[in-house]
Design an enzyme around this catalytic site. Structure first.
Site, PDB file in Angstrom:
ATOM      1  N   ARG A 184      16.376  15.004   3.562  1.00  0.00           N
ATOM      2  CA  ARG A 184      15.749  15.226   4.866  1.00  0.00           C
ATOM      3  C   ARG A 184      16.852  15.432   5.900  1.00  0.00           C
ATOM      4  O   ARG A 184      17.819  14.661   5.926  1.00  0.00           O
ATOM      5  CB  ARG A 184      14.955  14.004   5.327  1.00  0.00           C
ATOM      6  CG  ARG A 184      13.752  13.639   4.470  1.00  0.00           C
ATOM      7  CD  ARG A 184      13.163  12.332   5.011  1.00  0.00           C
ATOM      8  NE  ARG A 184      12.188  11.749   4.091  1.00  0.00           N
ATOM      9  CZ  ARG A 184      11.891  10.450   4.071  1.00  0.00           C
ATOM     10  NH1 ARG A 184      12.499   9.617   4.930  1.00  0.00           N
ATOM     11  NH2 ARG A 184      11.014   9.975   3.214  1.00  0.00           N
ATOM     12  N   ASP A 207      11.760  10.550  -3.675  1.00  0.00           N
ATOM     13  CA  ASP A 207      10.514   9.792  -3.659  1.00  0.00           C
ATOM     14  C   ASP A 207       9.664  10.241  -4.839  1.00  0.00           C
ATOM     15  O   ASP A 207       9.366  11.430  -4.987  1.00  0.00           O
ATOM     16  CB  ASP A 207       9.760  10.038  -2.343  1.00  0.00           C
ATOM     17  CG  ASP A 207      10.462   9.399  -1.164  1.00  0.00           C
ATOM     18  OD1 ASP A 207      11.138   8.365  -1.360  1.00  0.00           O
ATOM     19  OD2 ASP A 207      10.357   9.933  -0.040  1.00  0.00           O
ATOM     20  N   HIS A 238       5.901   1.414   0.942  1.00  0.00           N
ATOM     21  CA  HIS A 238       6.189   1.961  -0.382  1.00  0.00           C
ATOM     22  C   HIS A 238       5.152   1.601  -1.439  1.00  0.00           C
ATOM     23  O   HIS A 238       5.479   1.486  -2.619  1.00  0.00           O
ATOM     24  CB  HIS A 238       7.595   1.527  -0.828  1.00  0.00           C
ATOM     25  CG  HIS A 238       8.667   2.238  -0.062  1.00  0.00           C
ATOM     26  ND1 HIS A 238       8.946   1.953   1.252  1.00  0.00           N
ATOM     27  CD2 HIS A 238       9.497   3.250  -0.410  1.00  0.00           C
ATOM     28  CE1 HIS A 238       9.919   2.736   1.684  1.00  0.00           C
ATOM     29  NE2 HIS A 238      10.275   3.545   0.699  1.00  0.00           N
ATOM     30  N   HIS A 241       4.502   5.224  -3.333  1.00  0.00           N
ATOM     31  CA  HIS A 241       5.565   5.952  -4.040  1.00  0.00           C
ATOM     32  C   HIS A 241       6.692   4.998  -4.397  1.00  0.00           C
ATOM     33  O   HIS A 241       6.750   3.878  -3.879  1.00  0.00           O
ATOM     34  CB  HIS A 241       6.106   7.126  -3.205  1.00  0.00           C
ATOM     35  CG  HIS A 241       6.888   6.733  -1.993  1.00  0.00           C
ATOM     36  ND1 HIS A 241       6.308   6.244  -0.836  1.00  0.00           N
ATOM     37  CD2 HIS A 241       8.226   6.761  -1.746  1.00  0.00           C
ATOM     38  CE1 HIS A 241       7.236   6.007   0.071  1.00  0.00           C
ATOM     39  NE2 HIS A 241       8.425   6.298  -0.449  1.00  0.00           N
TER      40      HIS A 241
END
Ligand SMILES: [Zn+2]
Length: 259
Positions: A184, A207, A238, A241
């Site tokens: 990212r 992820d 979380h 994932h």
């Protein structure tokens, strides 16, 4: 390259052109050996990504070792991570030994033709392992820019992450692992509410979707394959994932999974 027969060169060039064309080579399930190219004197068959030309062992050093370390980064032993530094020390030897054992090769920690040929089978022309792609590891932008490191570093970190995932995938029975995101930029990270120091901005993180394995099995397995950061069910944000990442330090937390 310089001493190889011309057919060899042509095959390599064709492969390079293919990789250069921009379309990923993920369509090929494995790097095809160049027909008729292997002769008794060759260490391995030509590979469009990277071809090793000698045997590597403890004490070896240089780019060939660094390339090898990337490929065996998923075999550091539980809780460990190997350095991608071009220096073939005991940790690299142990990783090569584990890689060899995982694929039923003679496990002596010396990387020769059998080891390199197995790696060629496992990689695409862009050097990614056959079951993962740069596109999967970057759903933020196309050029890896805007993170906390240079685009080249972010992309290189993602490649190591992919080889760790390939090792984990193999250890878990070669069933598909779903990657829902990786790198990212700072702005992509802000947009999704990522942590200010998120390893996604370094290209280290992935992820994972539940797939057929389930989040907890993924989190548990990740401990064996070079992931220094594992966040899963029970850790805030979380439960849907499993997050895995490389990088320095260690932080594992998936309380619902006993981690
Ligand atoms: Zn994450």
């Amino acid at each position: 390259m310089r001493s190889r027969p011309i057919g060899f060169l042509l095959t390599a060039l064709a492969g390079a052109a293919l990789a250069f064309g921009g379309t990923t080579a993920s369509a090929s399930p494995s790097a095809a050996p160049a027909p008729g190219a292997a002769s008794a004197g060759d260490v391995g068959t030509a590979d469009a990504c990277y071809t090793w030309s000698g045997t590597l062992r403890e004490g070896s050093s240089g780019e060939a070792v660094r390339q090898l370390q990337i490929r065996v980064a998923g075999y550091p032993g539980t809780g460990n991570q190997i350095a991608i530094d071009g220096a073939f020390g005991p940790a690299t030897k142990a990783a090569v030994t584990r890689f060899q054992a995982a694929y039923g090769l003679a496990a002596d920690g010396i990387a020769g033709p059998a080891t390199f040929n197995k790696i060629y089978q496992l990689q695409d022309n862009d050097c990614t392992p056959v079951n993962f792609t740069y596109a999967e590891l970057n759903r933020c932008n196309s050029d890896w820019s805007g993170g906390k490191v240079s685009a080249a570093t972010a992309r290189a970190n993602a490649l190591v992450t992919m080889w760790k995932l390939q090792a984990m995938r193999h250890a878990m029975g070669d069933r598909p692992i779903t990657v829902n995101g990786g790198f990212r930029s700072v702005s992509c990270n802000s947009a999704v509410g990522g942590a200010a120091n998120s390893r996604h901005m370094y290209g280290h993180a992935a992820d994972l979707g539940a797939g057929s394995q389930g989040f907890c099995a993924l989190a548990r397995a990740a401990r064996n394959h070079g992931f220094t950061e594992i966040l899963g069910p029970g850790y805030p944000g979380h439960n849907d994932h499993t997050h895995v990442a490389g990088g320095s330090g260690r932080f594992w937390s998936a309380p619902s999974c006993g981690i």
